[in-house]
Design a protein around this motif. Sequence first.
Motif, PDB file in Angstrom:
ATOM      1  N   SER A  89      -2.229  -9.613  -2.453  1.00 44.37           N
ATOM      2  CA  SER A  89      -1.473 -10.312  -1.255  1.00 44.37           C
ATOM      3  C   SER A  89      -0.191 -10.851  -1.409  1.00 44.37           C
ATOM      4  N   GLY A  90      -0.167 -11.090  -2.806  1.00 43.91           N
ATOM      5  CA  GLY A  90       1.546 -11.686  -3.056  1.00 43.91           C
ATOM      6  C   GLY A  90       2.291 -10.541  -3.021  1.00 43.91           C
ATOM      7  N   LYS A  91       2.109  -9.200  -3.346  1.00 40.56           N
ATOM      8  CA  LYS A  91       2.731  -8.018  -3.493  1.00 40.56           C
ATOM      9  C   LYS A  91       3.364  -7.635  -1.915  1.00 40.56           C
ATOM     10  N   LEU A  92       2.081  -7.747  -1.127  1.00 40.64           N
ATOM     11  CA  LEU A  92       2.134  -7.463   0.371  1.00 40.64           C
ATOM     12  C   LEU A  92       3.060  -8.392   1.223  1.00 40.64           C
ATOM     13  N   LEU A  93       2.920  -9.757   0.663  1.00 42.47           N
ATOM     14  CA  LEU A  93       3.871 -10.591   1.437  1.00 42.47           C
ATOM     15  C   LEU A  93       5.397 -10.333   1.017  1.00 42.47           C
ATOM     16  N   GLU A  94       5.680  -9.950  -0.233  1.00 43.78           N
ATOM     17  CA  GLU A  94       6.914  -9.644  -0.730  1.00 43.78           C
ATOM     18  C   GLU A  94       7.493  -8.466   0.034  1.00 43.78           C
ATOM     19  N   ALA A  95       6.674  -7.482   0.303  1.00 44.69           N
ATOM     20  CA  ALA A  95       7.130  -6.206   1.223  1.00 44.69           C
ATOM     21  C   ALA A  95       7.543  -6.634   2.439  1.00 44.69           C
ATOM     22  N   THR A 129       3.132  -1.199  -0.359  1.00 47.82           N
ATOM     23  CA  THR A 129       2.430  -2.034  -1.297  1.00 47.82           C
ATOM     24  C   THR A 129       1.231  -1.200  -2.139  1.00 47.82           C
ATOM     25  N   ALA A 130       0.790  -0.338  -1.388  1.00 49.81           N
ATOM     26  CA  ALA A 130      -0.433   0.521  -1.849  1.00 49.81           C
ATOM     27  C   ALA A 130       0.364   1.340  -2.893  1.00 49.81           C
ATOM     28  N   LEU A 131       1.572   1.845  -2.629  1.00 49.84           N
ATOM     29  CA  LEU A 131       2.159   2.890  -3.574  1.00 49.84           C
ATOM     30  C   LEU A 131       2.718   2.293  -4.698  1.00 49.84           C
ATOM     31  N   GLU A 132       3.019   0.825  -4.354  1.00 52.37           N
ATOM     32  CA  GLU A 132       3.684   0.211  -5.680  1.00 52.37           C
ATOM     33  C   GLU A 132       2.537  -0.326  -6.630  1.00 52.37           C
ATOM     34  N   ILE A 133       1.606  -0.658  -6.162  1.00 52.47           N
ATOM     35  CA  ILE A 133       0.387  -1.148  -6.927  1.00 52.47           C
ATOM     36  C   ILE A 133      -0.554  -0.176  -7.624  1.00 52.47           C
ATOM     37  N   THR A 134      -0.407   1.049  -6.980  1.00 52.79           N
ATOM     38  CA  THR A 134      -1.034   2.127  -7.697  1.00 52.79           C
ATOM     39  C   THR A 134       0.041   3.147  -8.426  1.00 52.79           C
ATOM     40  N   ARG A 135       1.343   2.714  -8.540  1.00 56.36           N
ATOM     41  CA  ARG A 135       2.434   3.303  -9.069  1.00 56.36           C
ATOM     42  C   ARG A 135       2.225   4.913  -8.467  1.00 56.36           C
ATOM     43  N   GLY A 136       2.355   5.051  -7.159  1.00 59.11           N
ATOM     44  CA  GLY A 136       2.368   6.196  -6.453  1.00 59.11           C
ATOM     45  C   GLY A 136       1.263   7.090  -6.458  1.00 59.11           C
ATOM     46  N   GLN A 137       0.118   6.683  -6.978  1.00 63.41           N
ATOM     47  CA  GLN A 137      -1.152   7.306  -7.478  1.00 63.41           C
ATOM     48  C   GLN A 137      -2.231   6.946  -6.045  1.00 63.41           C
ATOM     49  N   VAL A 138      -1.699   6.251  -4.992  1.00 65.69           N
ATOM     50  CA  VAL A 138      -2.826   5.817  -4.334  1.00 65.69           C
ATOM     51  C   VAL A 138      -3.352   7.021  -3.437  1.00 65.69           C
ATOM     52  N   ALA A 139      -4.626   6.972  -3.178  1.00 65.32           N
ATOM     53  CA  ALA A 139      -5.486   8.105  -2.690  1.00 65.32           C
ATOM     54  C   ALA A 139      -5.155   8.510  -1.180  1.00 65.32           C
ATOM     55  N   PRO A 140      -5.017   9.716  -0.934  1.00 65.94           N
ATOM     56  CA  PRO A 140      -4.725   9.879   0.517  1.00 65.94           C
ATOM     57  C   PRO A 140      -5.801   9.173   1.683  1.00 65.94           C
ATOM     58  N   ALA A 141      -7.013   9.057   1.012  1.00 71.17           N
ATOM     59  CA  ALA A 141      -7.894   8.421   1.921  1.00 71.17           C
ATOM     60  C   ALA A 141      -7.754   7.042   2.026  1.00 71.17           C
ATOM     61  N   VAL A 142      -7.184   6.240   1.039  1.00 73.17           N
ATOM     62  CA  VAL A 142      -6.696   4.855   1.154  1.00 73.17           C
ATOM     63  C   VAL A 142      -5.525   4.672   2.437  1.00 73.17           C
ATOM     64  N   VAL A 197      -6.869  -5.458   0.740  1.00 74.07           N
ATOM     65  CA  VAL A 197      -7.124  -5.952  -0.569  1.00 74.07           C
ATOM     66  C   VAL A 197      -8.460  -5.419  -1.176  1.00 74.07           C
ATOM     67  N   ALA A 198      -9.308  -5.279  -0.318  1.00 72.84           N
ATOM     68  CA  ALA A 198     -10.522  -4.859  -0.678  1.00 72.84           C
ATOM     69  C   ALA A 198     -10.491  -3.175  -0.979  1.00 72.84           C
ATOM     70  N   LEU A 199      -9.760  -2.604  -0.289  1.00 76.61           N
ATOM     71  CA  LEU A 199      -9.353  -1.188  -0.396  1.00 76.61           C
ATOM     72  C   LEU A 199      -8.743  -0.744  -1.822  1.00 76.61           C
ATOM     73  N   LEU A 200      -7.889  -1.900  -2.171  1.00 75.92           N
ATOM     74  CA  LEU A 200      -7.244  -1.613  -3.596  1.00 75.92           C
ATOM     75  C   LEU A 200      -7.486  -2.508  -4.633  1.00 75.92           C
ATOM     76  N   GLY A 201      -9.083  -2.954  -4.483  1.00 76.50           N
ATOM     77  CA  GLY A 201      -9.503  -3.936  -5.418  1.00 76.50           C
ATOM     78  C   GLY A 201      -9.378  -3.636  -6.826  1.00 76.50           C
ATOM     79  N   GLU A 202      -9.707  -2.211  -7.168  1.00 77.62           N
ATOM     80  CA  GLU A 202     -10.032  -1.852  -8.508  1.00 77.62           C
ATOM     81  C   GLU A 202      -8.413  -1.772  -9.064  1.00 77.62           C
ATOM     82  N   HIS A 203      -7.136  -1.966  -8.441  1.00 78.51           N
ATOM     83  CA  HIS A 203      -6.062  -2.077  -9.425  1.00 78.51           C
ATOM     84  C   HIS A 203      -5.357  -3.335  -9.325  1.00 78.51           C
ATOM     85  N   GLY A 204      -6.105  -4.328  -9.085  1.00 81.41           N
ATOM     86  CA  GLY A 204      -5.458  -5.690  -9.328  1.00 81.41           C
ATOM     87  C   GLY A 204      -6.204  -6.999  -8.589  1.00 81.41           C
TER      88      GLY A 204
END
Length: 246
Positions: A57-63, A85-98, A44-51
């Motif tokens: 957490s809800g999106k992750l549980l759904e996945a 979930t990372a791909l979904e939340i960032t609309r496919g723009q998740v950084a490779p480092a993440v 969640v902290a890694l993706l904090g800037e996206h939501g």
Amino acid sequence: MDGRGKPDHDEVAVTVNLTTIGFDADDTLWQNEQFFRLTEDRFVALLGEHGEAAEISGKLLEAEKRNLAFYGFGIKGFTLSMIETALEITRGQVAPAVIGEILAAGREMLAHPVETLPHAQETLASLAGRYRLVLITKGDLFDQERKLAQSGLGDFFDAVEIVSDKSAATYEKLFARHGDGPVRSMMVGNSLKSDIVPALAAGAWAAHVPHELTWALEHAEEPAGEVRFRKLSDLGGLVDLVHEIG
């Protein structure tokens, strides 16, 4: 009934000749869910800037729920669900480092030392040799074998069954294979949904040992009024309960 598993005065007294006891592994014999929670917090902290945290957490549980049929239970499926979930939340723009951080977190979970829960060792030692002890657990085969080996508890068990899911049919089959059928067997575990309700449906006894953390997908209603159901505060009360039942 009280916290040590003794029946209330209005419960029916039933005596059986128990010969077989099944044990869940994760969060019954050793810690498990706490490592998933810590990794989820990191995710969640890694993706904090996206939501918001709750949304992620809800999106992750759904996945996770969506992917159970494909990946089963365990850390590998959890890791793949985090990537999805990372791909979904960032609309496919998740950084490779993440993605790299997520994969590293999954590997750390798979390598984490096993922490047995209170009374696990002495309870198994007291019951071994007097009853057939069977480990019945869900999850990834390699990971569960690793944890059992590192726990130091493996020698107490007469059989180990790592299954894709737990249903009444699962318990009917396993208690017939390793014992004298469900009627003379007991299942011990922390999950009402996986360890208790289906074992009771199969005709076995069931001892619920709650853990302070339970995955959302393992929640179920407590089977109030079921004469073959007991609830313990910890594994320390199991030996007395088994003797009481017979």
